[in-house]
Design an enzyme around this catalytic site. Structure first.
Site, short mmCIF file in Angstrom:
data_model
loop_
_atom_site.label_atom_id
_atom_site.label_comp_id
_atom_site.label_asym_id
_atom_site.label_seq_id
_atom_site.Cartn_x
_atom_site.Cartn_y
_atom_site.Cartn_z
N GLN A 178 0.85 -1.20 0.00
CA GLN A 178 0.00 0.00 0.00
C GLN A 178 0.88 1.24 0.00
O GLN A 178 1.72 1.41 0.89
CB GLN A 178 -0.91 0.02 1.22
CG GLN A 178 -1.89 1.19 1.22
CD GLN A 178 -2.81 1.14 2.44
OE1 GLN A 178 -2.62 0.32 3.32
NE2 GLN A 178 -3.79 2.03 2.47
N ALA A 237 -6.47 1.87 15.35
CA ALA A 237 -5.97 1.45 16.67
C ALA A 237 -4.44 1.43 16.71
O ALA A 237 -3.84 0.58 17.35
CB ALA A 237 -6.53 0.08 17.04
N GLU A 250 3.25 6.38 7.86
CA GLU A 250 4.60 6.57 8.40
C GLU A 250 5.22 5.23 8.81
O GLU A 250 6.42 5.02 8.67
CB GLU A 250 4.58 7.52 9.60
CG GLU A 250 5.97 7.77 10.16
CD GLU A 250 6.01 8.84 11.24
OE1 GLU A 250 7.00 8.87 12.00
OE2 GLU A 250 5.05 9.64 11.33
N ARG A 251 4.39 4.29 9.31
CA ARG A 251 4.94 3.00 9.71
C ARG A 251 5.52 2.26 8.50
O ARG A 251 6.59 1.65 8.58
CB ARG A 251 3.85 2.15 10.39
CG ARG A 251 4.37 0.89 11.04
CD ARG A 251 3.29 0.24 11.88
NE ARG A 251 2.23 -0.32 11.05
CZ ARG A 251 2.17 -1.60 10.70
NH1 ARG A 251 3.09 -2.45 11.13
NH2 ARG A 251 1.19 -2.04 9.96
#
Length: 294
Positions: free
Chosen positions: A75, A131, A93-94
């Site tokens: 993605q 989450a 960002e992860r």
């Protein structure tokens, strides 16, 4: 008027919003011709300094980096242009951090031109609905929207798909001492436990008791409503803080924590003691079970 339109658009839910963001941009005079298959040098991309998410689990990042090495970035990272031909992350960002760990030199991006306010709103809403935030980060994100953009608790509830009471209870966590907020961040305390401490006479003392004795949320709620002396009582001994640990115990805790990569606490009592190993993810639990079986 623009405020109302922004909130209505965001209020449609993250799924719809991210769905639109994940589609390649239609080329026009204001939008670069870039879509899901386009890549930019990874060093040209940087995080949003106002992103409410501050903590990224090392184990989760390592797992994602391994996946990226094998399958690539599935993605794209959603970004916006900033000065000097660079890009600031809106969402993902992860994935960007894990791509760096994986050794990628380029990262797939989708460019969206949004202002500071919308970028902040999207960052908060995306992380909350997925989450990805701990309870303290979530509360700080809510407070940031309230302080900077005049959101009400009802507005926030509608936009992020949570009840007003959830928003109110989460914001109450900001009233807790920094010591307890740190315990929330490192996973020692759950948000449910922390909410019971807001009204306690000695929240720090009760927090340590919850961790040491493994109290349930219901037990913590009952204690929080009791007089201070009962809140502080452990094994028949009244104390406002946990008993100090000797140097050998502290050294042993550190050694076990270093070996396992998890938070280890040792508690001594008159009839023995307890060894507790804390974990944040099921992957960490699986790894610990594997080691014990060996």
């Amino acid at each position: 008027m623009s405020d109302d339109l922004s909130r209505k658009r965001l209020g449609r839910g993250l799924a719809a919003l991210i769905g639109e963001m994940d589609k390649p941009a239609q080329p026009n005079a204001a939008t670069p011709r870039i879509g899901a298959d386009n890549k930019v040098p990874i060093e040209f991309v940087g995080p949003n300094p106002r992103n409410p998410r501050r903590h990224f689990g090392e184990t989760e990042l390592a797992d994602l980096a391994q996946s990226i090495r094998e399958h690539g970035v599935v993605q794209p990272v959603v970004v916006r242009t900033v000065d000097n031909g660079r890009y600031e992350i809106i969402a993902g960002e992860r994935r960007w951090r894990a791509s760096q760990l994986a050794g990628l030199t380029e990262v797939p991006v989708i460019i969206r031109e949004v202002d500071d306010r919308v970028a902040l709103e999207i960052a908060i809403i995306e992380n909350v609905q997925r989450a990805d935030l701990n309870a303290v980060e979530e509360a700080l994100g809510y407070q940031q929207l309230i302080d900077e953009h005049n959101y009400t608790q009802a507005d926030l509830g509608q936009v992020i798909g949570k009840s007003r009471s959830h928003v109110a209870n989460t914001l109450r966590l900001l009233k807790l001492p920094s010591e307890i907020r740190d315990m929330l961040v490192d996973g020692s305390l759950s948000a449910g436990h922390a909410r019971t401490l807001v009204t306690a006479e000695d929240p720090a003392g009760l927090a340590h008791r919850i961790v040491e004795e493994g109290l349930s949320v219901r037990q913590a709620e009952a204690l929080a409503q009791q007089p201070l002396q009962i809140q502080q009582t452990r094994s028949g001994v009244s104390s406002s803080a946990p008993a100090p640990k000797d140097a050998d115990t502290v050294a042993l805790e550190k050694m076990l924590s270093d070996v396992t990569g998890l938070r280890v606490t040792i508690t001594h009592g008159q009839r023995g003691g307890e060894l507790k190993i804390g974990y944040k993810t099921l992957d960490q639990l699986d790894e610990m079970c594997r080691r014990l079986q060996q």
